[in-house]
Motif scaffolding. Structure first.
Motif, PDB file in Angstrom:
ATOM      1  N   LEU A  21       0.716  -1.022   0.130  1.00 31.86           N
ATOM      2  CA  LEU A  21      -0.294  -0.296  -0.298  1.00 31.86           C
ATOM      3  C   LEU A  21       0.945   1.354   0.045  1.00 31.86           C
ATOM      4  O   LEU A  21       0.547   2.440  -0.269  1.00 31.86           O
ATOM      5  CB  LEU A  21      -1.146  -0.098   1.272  1.00 31.86           C
ATOM      6  N   GLN A  22       2.071   0.894   0.657  1.00 33.06           N
ATOM      7  CA  GLN A  22       2.861   2.151   0.894  1.00 33.06           C
ATOM      8  C   GLN A  22       3.473   2.507  -0.494  1.00 33.06           C
ATOM      9  O   GLN A  22       4.080   3.528  -0.957  1.00 33.06           O
ATOM     10  CB  GLN A  22       4.291   2.342   2.128  1.00 33.06           C
ATOM     11  N   PHE A  23       3.603   1.124  -1.251  1.00 36.23           N
ATOM     12  CA  PHE A  23       4.052   1.615  -2.767  1.00 36.23           C
ATOM     13  C   PHE A  23       3.250   2.250  -4.150  1.00 36.23           C
ATOM     14  O   PHE A  23       3.698   3.573  -4.102  1.00 36.23           O
ATOM     15  CB  PHE A  23       4.351  -0.229  -3.254  1.00 36.23           C
ATOM     16  N   PHE A 151      10.467  -5.641  -2.877  1.00 36.68           N
ATOM     17  CA  PHE A 151      10.223  -4.460  -2.948  1.00 36.68           C
ATOM     18  C   PHE A 151      11.853  -3.906  -2.885  1.00 36.68           C
ATOM     19  O   PHE A 151      12.771  -5.208  -2.127  1.00 36.68           O
ATOM     20  CB  PHE A 151       9.671  -4.000  -1.730  1.00 36.68           C
ATOM     21  N   ASP A 152      12.338  -2.973  -3.371  1.00 39.76           N
ATOM     22  CA  ASP A 152      13.221  -2.202  -2.712  1.00 39.76           C
ATOM     23  C   ASP A 152      13.720  -1.924  -1.374  1.00 39.76           C
ATOM     24  O   ASP A 152      13.199  -2.340  -0.990  1.00 39.76           O
ATOM     25  CB  ASP A 152      14.199  -2.338  -4.069  1.00 39.76           C
ATOM     26  N   ILE A 156      10.120   0.586  -3.168  1.00 38.70           N
ATOM     27  CA  ILE A 156       9.500  -0.142  -4.712  1.00 38.70           C
ATOM     28  C   ILE A 156       9.569  -0.831  -5.593  1.00 38.70           C
ATOM     29  O   ILE A 156      10.462  -2.292  -5.250  1.00 38.70           O
ATOM     30  CB  ILE A 156      10.426   0.620  -5.671  1.00 38.70           C
ATOM     31  N   LEU A 157       8.558  -1.770  -6.385  1.00 33.98           N
ATOM     32  CA  LEU A 157       8.527  -3.186  -6.573  1.00 33.98           C
ATOM     33  C   LEU A 157       9.521  -3.328  -7.453  1.00 33.98           C
ATOM     34  O   LEU A 157       9.484  -1.999  -8.393  1.00 33.98           O
ATOM     35  CB  LEU A 157       6.657  -3.504  -7.437  1.00 33.98           C
ATOM     36  N   GLN A 162       5.235  -7.332 -13.257  1.00 32.67           N
ATOM     37  CA  GLN A 162       4.245  -6.914 -11.822  1.00 32.67           C
ATOM     38  C   GLN A 162       3.860  -5.635 -11.237  1.00 32.67           C
ATOM     39  O   GLN A 162       2.418  -4.899 -11.247  1.00 32.67           O
ATOM     40  CB  GLN A 162       4.844  -7.018 -10.184  1.00 32.67           C
ATOM     41  N   THR A 163       4.560  -4.449 -11.899  1.00 32.33           N
ATOM     42  CA  THR A 163       4.217  -2.583 -11.927  1.00 32.33           C
ATOM     43  C   THR A 163       3.474  -2.943 -12.464  1.00 32.33           C
ATOM     44  O   THR A 163       2.311  -1.993 -12.312  1.00 32.33           O
ATOM     45  CB  THR A 163       5.718  -2.369 -11.778  1.00 32.33           C
TER      46      THR A 163
END
Length: 202
Positions: A21-23, A151-152, A156-157, A162-163
């Motif tokens: 959700l943060q992403f 995530f990094d 970030i995905l 997927q992104t």
């Protein structure tokens, strides 16, 4: 710009569903405002006879009422959503009914390979209950598997496929929200039915 609530569907302090959700909050900031809402401080549902709802639940309900839609991200425990999420939804359908006709998008992250697929199916069943009556976007769940590696360091995905998938689903959700907001002819009746529903009277 649309405003959404991102409901963190767990009481865990370290959750990849919160990270997801943060992403989304950062990645889609130019398209919508996403406010993350936690459920971990909600007390255990006990069906009080005086129907008094805790203040934290009233605050969350007010946020949902004011929002254009809700994004729920859930992990999967024993092929189901966590007890903490069920608890939150129990409160959010007890004398208050913010989910009636509210557009909802489901997402989920899990450490394994299934990406919370069963939990999201379970969540859809719950959101379809007569006390909730949410409008869940069909055929749209986002399933993030192996989420510990997804995530990094900046949340970030990593996987570009997927992104792209979540970007497409989010675009669809924006359209779904617009369509759903036009389907309000029976909203007053739906709200009244939710308010008057009782399993004891069946």
């Amino acid at each position: 710009m649309k405003k959404f609530i991102g409901l963190v569907g767990t009481n865990s302090d370290h959750s990849t569903n919160r990270m997801l959700l943060q992403f989304m909050q950062k990645h889609f900031a130019h398209q919508a405002e996403i406010e993350l809402v936690e459920i971990k401080d909600i007390p255990l549902f006990n069906k009080p006879e005086d129907r008094q709802v805790p203040s934290i639940v009233k605050e969350i309900a007010a946020k949902i009422d004011e929002a254009d839609g809700v994004i729920i991200s859930t992990p999967e425990y024993d092929h189901a959503v966590p007890a903490s999420l069920i608890n939150a939804l129990n409160w959010l359908s007890y004398g208050i009914f913010p989910f009636v006709d509210k557009p909802v998008m489901t997402t989920g992250a899990s450490y394994g390979t299934l990406g919370s697929s069963r939990a999201q199916m379970h969540l859809r069943q719950i959101l379809d209950a007569p006390e909730l009556k949410a409008r869940v976007m069909p055929s749209s769940e986002f399933l993030l598997s192996h989420s510990l590696q997804a995530f990094d360091e900046n949340t970030i995905l990593i996987d570009q496929e997927q992104t792209k998938k979540i970007e497409g689903l989010f675009e669809d959700f924006l359209i779904f929200v617009d369509i759903t907001n036009q389907l309000k002819s029976a909203h007053a009746i739906n709200k009244k039915e939710a308010e008057n529903f009782s399993w004891e009277n069946i």
